[in-house]
Design a protein around this motif. Structure first.
Motif, PDB file in Angstrom:
ATOM      1  N   ASP A  21      26.800  27.414  11.517  1.00 51.36           N
ATOM      2  CA  ASP A  21      27.563  26.255  12.119  1.00 51.36           C
ATOM      3  C   ASP A  21      28.572  26.709  12.824  1.00 51.36           C
ATOM      4  O   ASP A  21      28.951  26.229  13.728  1.00 51.36           O
ATOM      5  CB  ASP A  21      28.034  25.245  10.555  1.00 51.36           C
ATOM      6  CG  ASP A  21      27.351  24.697  10.072  1.00 51.36           C
ATOM      7  OD1 ASP A  21      25.976  24.313  10.485  1.00 51.36           O
ATOM      8  OD2 ASP A  21      27.619  24.211   8.718  1.00 51.36           O
ATOM      9  N   LYS A  24      31.124  20.158   7.121  1.00 47.61           N
ATOM     10  CA  LYS A  24      29.837  20.305   7.183  1.00 47.61           C
ATOM     11  C   LYS A  24      29.009  20.865   5.858  1.00 47.61           C
ATOM     12  O   LYS A  24      27.867  20.480   5.377  1.00 47.61           O
ATOM     13  CB  LYS A  24      29.270  21.353   8.352  1.00 47.61           C
ATOM     14  CG  LYS A  24      29.323  20.558   9.679  1.00 47.61           C
ATOM     15  CD  LYS A  24      29.219  21.593  10.766  1.00 47.61           C
ATOM     16  CE  LYS A  24      29.106  20.898  12.174  1.00 47.61           C
ATOM     17  NZ  LYS A  24      27.896  20.228  12.319  1.00 47.61           N
ATOM     18  N   HIS A  25      29.803  21.777   5.168  1.00 47.45           N
ATOM     19  CA  HIS A  25      29.410  22.568   4.104  1.00 47.45           C
ATOM     20  C   HIS A  25      29.377  21.343   2.971  1.00 47.45           C
ATOM     21  O   HIS A  25      28.487  21.533   2.096  1.00 47.45           O
ATOM     22  CB  HIS A  25      30.615  23.642   3.538  1.00 47.45           C
ATOM     23  CG  HIS A  25      30.510  23.945   2.172  1.00 47.45           C
ATOM     24  ND1 HIS A  25      29.366  24.704   1.540  1.00 47.45           N
ATOM     25  CD2 HIS A  25      31.486  23.706   1.194  1.00 47.45           C
ATOM     26  CE1 HIS A  25      29.743  24.939   0.243  1.00 47.45           C
ATOM     27  NE2 HIS A  25      30.823  24.403   0.056  1.00 47.45           N
ATOM     28  N   HIS A  57      24.454  29.708   6.318  1.00 48.33           N
ATOM     29  CA  HIS A  57      24.698  28.391   7.021  1.00 48.33           C
ATOM     30  C   HIS A  57      25.834  28.062   7.562  1.00 48.33           C
ATOM     31  O   HIS A  57      25.961  27.492   8.772  1.00 48.33           O
ATOM     32  CB  HIS A  57      23.854  27.224   6.133  1.00 48.33           C
ATOM     33  CG  HIS A  57      23.108  26.442   6.754  1.00 48.33           C
ATOM     34  ND1 HIS A  57      22.132  26.023   6.356  1.00 48.33           N
ATOM     35  CD2 HIS A  57      23.347  25.511   8.002  1.00 48.33           C
ATOM     36  CE1 HIS A  57      21.562  24.837   7.019  1.00 48.33           C
ATOM     37  NE2 HIS A  57      22.208  24.812   8.212  1.00 48.33           N
ATOM     38  N   ILE A  58      27.114  28.360   6.783  1.00 49.85           N
ATOM     39  CA  ILE A  58      28.260  28.062   7.464  1.00 49.85           C
ATOM     40  C   ILE A  58      28.410  28.982   8.605  1.00 49.85           C
ATOM     41  O   ILE A  58      28.983  28.344   9.509  1.00 49.85           O
ATOM     42  CB  ILE A  58      29.230  28.636   6.489  1.00 49.85           C
ATOM     43  CG1 ILE A  58      29.110  27.523   5.070  1.00 49.85           C
ATOM     44  CG2 ILE A  58      30.798  28.649   6.824  1.00 49.85           C
ATOM     45  CD1 ILE A  58      29.968  27.755   3.973  1.00 49.85           C
ATOM     46  N   TYR A 114      38.480  25.401  13.510  1.00 48.21           N
ATOM     47  CA  TYR A 114      37.244  24.705  12.970  1.00 48.21           C
ATOM     48  C   TYR A 114      37.044  25.034  11.586  1.00 48.21           C
ATOM     49  O   TYR A 114      35.848  24.486  11.007  1.00 48.21           O
ATOM     50  CB  TYR A 114      36.115  25.565  13.835  1.00 48.21           C
ATOM     51  CG  TYR A 114      35.755  27.032  13.571  1.00 48.21           C
ATOM     52  CD1 TYR A 114      36.596  27.715  12.579  1.00 48.21           C
ATOM     53  CD2 TYR A 114      34.924  27.449  14.231  1.00 48.21           C
ATOM     54  CE1 TYR A 114      35.905  28.768  12.398  1.00 48.21           C
ATOM     55  CE2 TYR A 114      34.221  28.701  13.914  1.00 48.21           C
ATOM     56  CZ  TYR A 114      35.111  29.569  13.267  1.00 48.21           C
ATOM     57  OH  TYR A 114      34.505  30.937  12.884  1.00 48.21           O
ATOM     58  N   GLN A 161      36.135  21.337  10.291  1.00 47.85           N
ATOM     59  CA  GLN A 161      34.708  20.900  10.430  1.00 47.85           C
ATOM     60  C   GLN A 161      33.726  21.746   9.767  1.00 47.85           C
ATOM     61  O   GLN A 161      32.545  21.207   9.245  1.00 47.85           O
ATOM     62  CB  GLN A 161      34.562  21.199  12.071  1.00 47.85           C
ATOM     63  CG  GLN A 161      35.396  20.463  13.074  1.00 47.85           C
ATOM     64  CD  GLN A 161      35.251  20.875  14.529  1.00 47.85           C
ATOM     65  OE1 GLN A 161      34.361  20.752  15.057  1.00 47.85           O
ATOM     66  NE2 GLN A 161      36.279  21.686  15.107  1.00 47.85           N
ATOM     67  N   LEU A 162      34.103  22.970   9.454  1.00 48.15           N
ATOM     68  CA  LEU A 162      32.932  23.693   8.779  1.00 48.15           C
ATOM     69  C   LEU A 162      33.013  23.473   7.305  1.00 48.15           C
ATOM     70  O   LEU A 162      31.883  23.288   6.684  1.00 48.15           O
ATOM     71  CB  LEU A 162      33.280  25.229   8.745  1.00 48.15           C
ATOM     72  CG  LEU A 162      33.168  26.044  10.186  1.00 48.15           C
ATOM     73  CD1 LEU A 162      33.734  27.447  10.048  1.00 48.15           C
ATOM     74  CD2 LEU A 162      31.667  25.743  10.796  1.00 48.15           C
ATOM     75  N   ASP A 214      18.024  24.690  11.733  1.00 45.60           N
ATOM     76  CA  ASP A 214      18.609  23.393  11.490  1.00 45.60           C
ATOM     77  C   ASP A 214      18.790  22.708  12.676  1.00 45.60           C
ATOM     78  O   ASP A 214      19.170  23.256  13.679  1.00 45.60           O
ATOM     79  CB  ASP A 214      19.896  23.542  11.014  1.00 45.60           C
ATOM     80  CG  ASP A 214      20.786  22.363  10.388  1.00 45.60           C
ATOM     81  OD1 ASP A 214      20.006  21.483  10.435  1.00 45.60           O
ATOM     82  OD2 ASP A 214      21.657  22.485  10.005  1.00 45.60           O
ATOM     83  N   GLY A 222      27.489  27.686  16.129  1.00 43.49           N
ATOM     84  CA  GLY A 222      26.970  26.492  17.057  1.00 43.49           C
ATOM     85  C   GLY A 222      28.119  25.688  17.489  1.00 43.49           C
ATOM     86  O   GLY A 222      28.400  25.541  18.726  1.00 43.49           O
ATOM     87  N   LEU A 223      29.513  25.620  16.863  1.00 41.57           N
ATOM     88  CA  LEU A 223      30.840  25.272  17.254  1.00 41.57           C
ATOM     89  C   LEU A 223      31.422  25.801  18.574  1.00 41.57           C
ATOM     90  O   LEU A 223      31.789  25.527  19.242  1.00 41.57           O
ATOM     91  CB  LEU A 223      31.741  25.235  16.036  1.00 41.57           C
ATOM     92  CG  LEU A 223      31.334  23.910  14.992  1.00 41.57           C
ATOM     93  CD1 LEU A 223      32.337  24.087  13.808  1.00 41.57           C
ATOM     94  CD2 LEU A 223      31.243  22.613  15.566  1.00 41.57           C
ATOM     95  N   ARG A 277      26.235  18.986   3.313  1.00 43.69           N
ATOM     96  CA  ARG A 277      24.863  19.737   3.160  1.00 43.69           C
ATOM     97  C   ARG A 277      24.684  19.982   1.487  1.00 43.69           C
ATOM     98  O   ARG A 277      23.661  19.636   1.140  1.00 43.69           O
ATOM     99  CB  ARG A 277      24.990  21.194   3.968  1.00 43.69           C
ATOM    100  CG  ARG A 277      23.753  21.890   3.786  1.00 43.69           C
ATOM    101  CD  ARG A 277      23.665  22.888   4.882  1.00 43.69           C
ATOM    102  NE  ARG A 277      24.771  23.947   4.941  1.00 43.69           N
ATOM    103  CZ  ARG A 277      25.742  23.909   5.872  1.00 43.69           C
ATOM    104  NH1 ARG A 277      25.579  22.977   7.107  1.00 43.69           N
ATOM    105  NH2 ARG A 277      26.727  24.663   5.803  1.00 43.69           N
TER     106      ARG A 277
END
Length: 752
Positions: free
Chosen positions: A707, A599-600, A703-704, A592, A595-596, A364, A710-711, A603
């Motif tokens: 993320d 993003k979820h 994918h979560i 977080y 934020q997750l 990603d 990454g955070l 997406r």
């Protein structure tokens, strides 16, 4: 956790493993021809009557929520027993029920007085009525049906009344048989083939009903009593107890094969890798077993037409003993040449049901990360081997610890523990498995019938995995799965993702009834009770009972919660809570989680795969909510064409997304056949395709976690909040790193 299939459904179950307890050649010979069909009426044995009374003594004194066995309980047993015999209300009439009416308040007397003639009379009439109904259906096939009428068939009869009389029952069975015929007709089968297929199906059902024996009758009745105390208490007859033991320890002593009943034969469905059958090179998928001989010289006994569990019982045996199988090879016709194979039984591991791992690569925004996934089907443990000091005893925790080490060697940056459809298992394993992901502390609280609370936890320092993690759950995640997920959530140790769980908050223990009798025989006679003895609570003081575990990030529900889960049981224990244990969260995922979630949501809103999953889910719910179906050919054909077009669209979308075969991940149209009527090859291929199909929920969970990593890597302060112990214990993937000793899986006293 369990589902409660009706006895009629149990008759259709056909797959089992091959494993324990040798029989002498004399036993095998004695069991030959007479075992094909039982002699009616079935009668209870003295041992069964004693086992029923002994069970009642335990259930009325030592059950977590002990209830007296009286007239009130008798009525509950009666209802549960009727549901197990005829839950769809297609065999008995109201006249039959009138005959049984006096038994409603006599089930308690039957048990206390060791007189099971009443319950057995109900079972005998069930056999009679089932044979009558199937014989009636076979007679209808001769004349065929008119599919130009406006008739319909109500196939969901759980809430229906029992038919008033024989005429109403005949109408119901005519509609059932019409629907069976119409399903095959819509699949393009000609009338002669349809008539032959259905006649064979109904005749086979009659044969299976005729093979029901006294142990089946007793098992059904005793389960009706056990489950009337609470949904998770069971009576296990000798056959059921042996299979339960195998399911917990994931090993057996036998030839290493999975068998399936098909027509008159017992067929090899699967050859277990590294088992005696596989090593011989002479046993193949599709082979049919026609005779069995014990030892190197015992007589060969014909087993064609035997019920599956009888064949299994005689193939199972102690390690290092010999069994001979007369095989009709898969590629030979019924008149083909038989082969004689001699196998030495050995201990066989059932690896298919053990923990497994894989690595998902997520790409990603120009970044690639590896996410490890561990699929854990159950919390298994070989209690016997553990007690005996076997250093290699089978254990879910030991297996997961090993897999975590392998995943770290592959440089994964996050780990998903997939507990979807994991119905539980050993409480000790749930406790120890949690210990792989926390340093030290309580994991679960357990309260007994006296109200005394014990805290169980992890006393060993260190973690096997200290990096980002997620736990996947769904409605099928129950019991030990809920203990693990709840502890991970309460500690803030990892994300819980998926659907709300089953809601089972009780603990069961196995009571071997033979230990409390004067049974000096090596052969079990009285069976076992799987009895509720405790209730477990989260370390925050709440219970998973009824409510289950609510995920931090929820995926769409499939609608099964309406009739699947603890809340669907009439006699489930109520939700309650106790004081919290002395623990401290090790991280705060709220730092977080928003934020997750954002993003979820973003997406999945644009994900073709997620949209396809939602569309398929909507179609599933629509089909699932139907209870009536038309018996008009033109109408059904129109509906089938609409469904075909929809599924063609699903298949095309799957192909575009996955790049695989155009049938991957999508259902096929109903072919009108039951499972054991298709070729074994096609069945196995369908199962293989299903395993290869895309799993959008697992991909999104990975994918979560991508993320989350990454955070964490981009914000040291955030990492200190969401990683355990402020990031003090972290894997090399974390930006806040300090290495920590690894935690070995520690053997502790077993609990159920």
């Amino acid at each position: 956790m369990k589902l409660r299939p009706s006895l009629a459904l149990l008759l259709a179950l056909a797959v089992t493993g091959v494993g324990v307890h040798a029989q002498s050649a004399a036993d095998l010979a004695d069991a030959a021809s007479p075992r094909k069909f039982s002699t009616l009426p079935l009668k209870p044995t003295v041992t069964q009557a004693q086992a029923a009374q002994l069970s009642a003594r335990f259930l009325t004194r030592f059950h977590y929520d002990a209830k007296p066995l009286d007239d009130a309980m008798s009525q509950k047993i009666y209802k549960a027993y009727m549901d197990s015999l005829d839950g769809e209300k297609v065999f008995f009439t109201q006249a039959d029920l009138a005959k049984f009416a006096p038994l409603k308040t006599q089930m308690d007397d039957a048990i206390w007085n060791q007189d099971l003639s009443g319950p057995f009379s109900m079972f005998n009439l069930y056999i009679t009525r089932a044979i009558e109904r199937m014989t009636y259906a076979r007679g209808l096939l001769k004349q065929g049906f008119d599919f130009n009428t406006n008739e319909s068939y109500n196939y969901d009869r759980k809430k229906a009344e029992w038919p008033k009389d024989q005429a109403e029952l005949d109408t119901l069975w005519r509609e059932r048989t019409m629907n069976d015929w119409l399903r095959l007709k819509l699949a393009g089968k000609p009338d002669d083939e349809i008539r032959k297929t259905l006649d064979k199906r109904y005749a086979g059902y009659i044969d299976r009903v005729k093979q029901l024996d006294g142990e089946d009758a007793f098992q059904s009745f005793m389960n009706a009593y056990a489950e009337s105390t609470d949904p998770h208490t069971d009576y296990l007859g000798p056959r059921a107890a042996e299979n339960f033991d195998i399911s917990m320890k994931l090993s057996l002593e036998g030839i290493g094969a999975v068998l399936q009943a098909r027509d008159e034969y017992t067929q090899i469905r699967e050859v277990v890798v590294a088992g005696p059958a596989a090593k011989s090179g002479k046993v193949h998928v599709g082979d049919r077993i026609v005779a069995i001989g014990e030892g190197t010289s015992g007589p060969m006994v014909d087993v064609i037409g035997w019920r599956l569990d009888d064949v299994v019982k005689h193939i199972r045996g102690k390690k290092d003993t010999t069994v001979r199988l007369e095989i009709l090879p898969a590629d030979a016709g019924v008149d083909g040449k038989h082969e004689l194979i001699s196998l030495v039984r050995q201990k066989v591991s059932i690896e298919e049901q053990a923990a497994k791992k894989k690595v998902i690569e997520i790409k990603d925004a120009g970044v690639t990360r590896k996410i490890g996934v561990i699929d854990l089907p159950s919390f298994y443990s070989d209690f016997g081997a553990r007690r005996e000091g076997d250093k290699d005893f089978k254990s879910a925790t030991r297996d997961v610890a090993k897999l975590l080490g392998e995943l770290k060697a592959e440089n994964v940056e996050g780990v998903v523990i997939d507990l979807r459809n994991n119905g539980g298992g050993s409480l000790a394993e749930a406790n120890e498995l949690t210990g792989l992901f926390i340093d030290q502390g309580p994991v679960v609280q357990v309260r007994d019938a006296r109200g005394e609370v014990q805290v169980q936890g992890d006393d060993d320092p260190g973690m096997s995995w200290s990096g980002p993690m997620a736990v996947m759950v769904n409605r099928g995640s129950a019991s030990a799965s809920e203990i693990f997920a709840a502890a991970i959530q309460d500690y803030g140790r990892g994300l819980i993702i998926g659907q709300p769980t089953f809601g089972k908050g009780t603990v069961q223990n196995l009571v071997d009834l033979d230990r409390f009798t004067r049974n000096n025989s090596e052969k079990p006679q009285f069976g076992e009770l799987k009895m509720t003895i405790q209730e477990f609570f989260r370390i925050n003081g709440g219970s998973t009972q009824l409510k289950g575990v609510t995920p931090d990030i929820q995926f769409p529900k499939n609608g099964d919660e309406k009739d699947f889960g603890e809340s669907t049981y009439d006699n489930a224990l109520p939700w309650t809570q106790i004081a919290p244990a002395d623990y401290k969260p090790v991280a705060d995922l709220k730092a977080y989680l928003p934020q997750l979630t954002t993003k979820h949501d973003a997406r999945t809103a644009t994900s073709p795969g997620w949209k396809l999953m939602l569309d398929e889910l909507a179609q599933y719910k629509k089909m699932r909510d139907k209870t009536t179906i038309s018996l008009n050919f033109a109408q059904r054909e129109t509906e089938r064409k609409e469904l075909d077009a929809m599924q063609a669209d699903f298949r095309a979308r799957h192909k575009a997304i996955d790049g695989g075969a155009d049938n991957e991940g999508a259902d096929t149209l109903d072919d009108g056949l039951n499972a054991n009527e298709r070729s074994l090859k096609s069945e196995l291929q369908q199962e293989k395709d299903a395993k290869k199909a895309a799993d959008p929920q697992l991909s999104e969970t990975a994918h979560i976690l991508f993320d989350a990593v990454g955070l964490i890597k981009g914000d040291a302060k955030l990492a200190s909040e969401v990683l355990p112990y402020g990031g003090k214990f972290s894997n090399a993937t974390s930006a806040t790193a300090a290495a920590t000793p690894e935690k070995p899986a520690q053997p502790t006293p077993a609990a159920h």
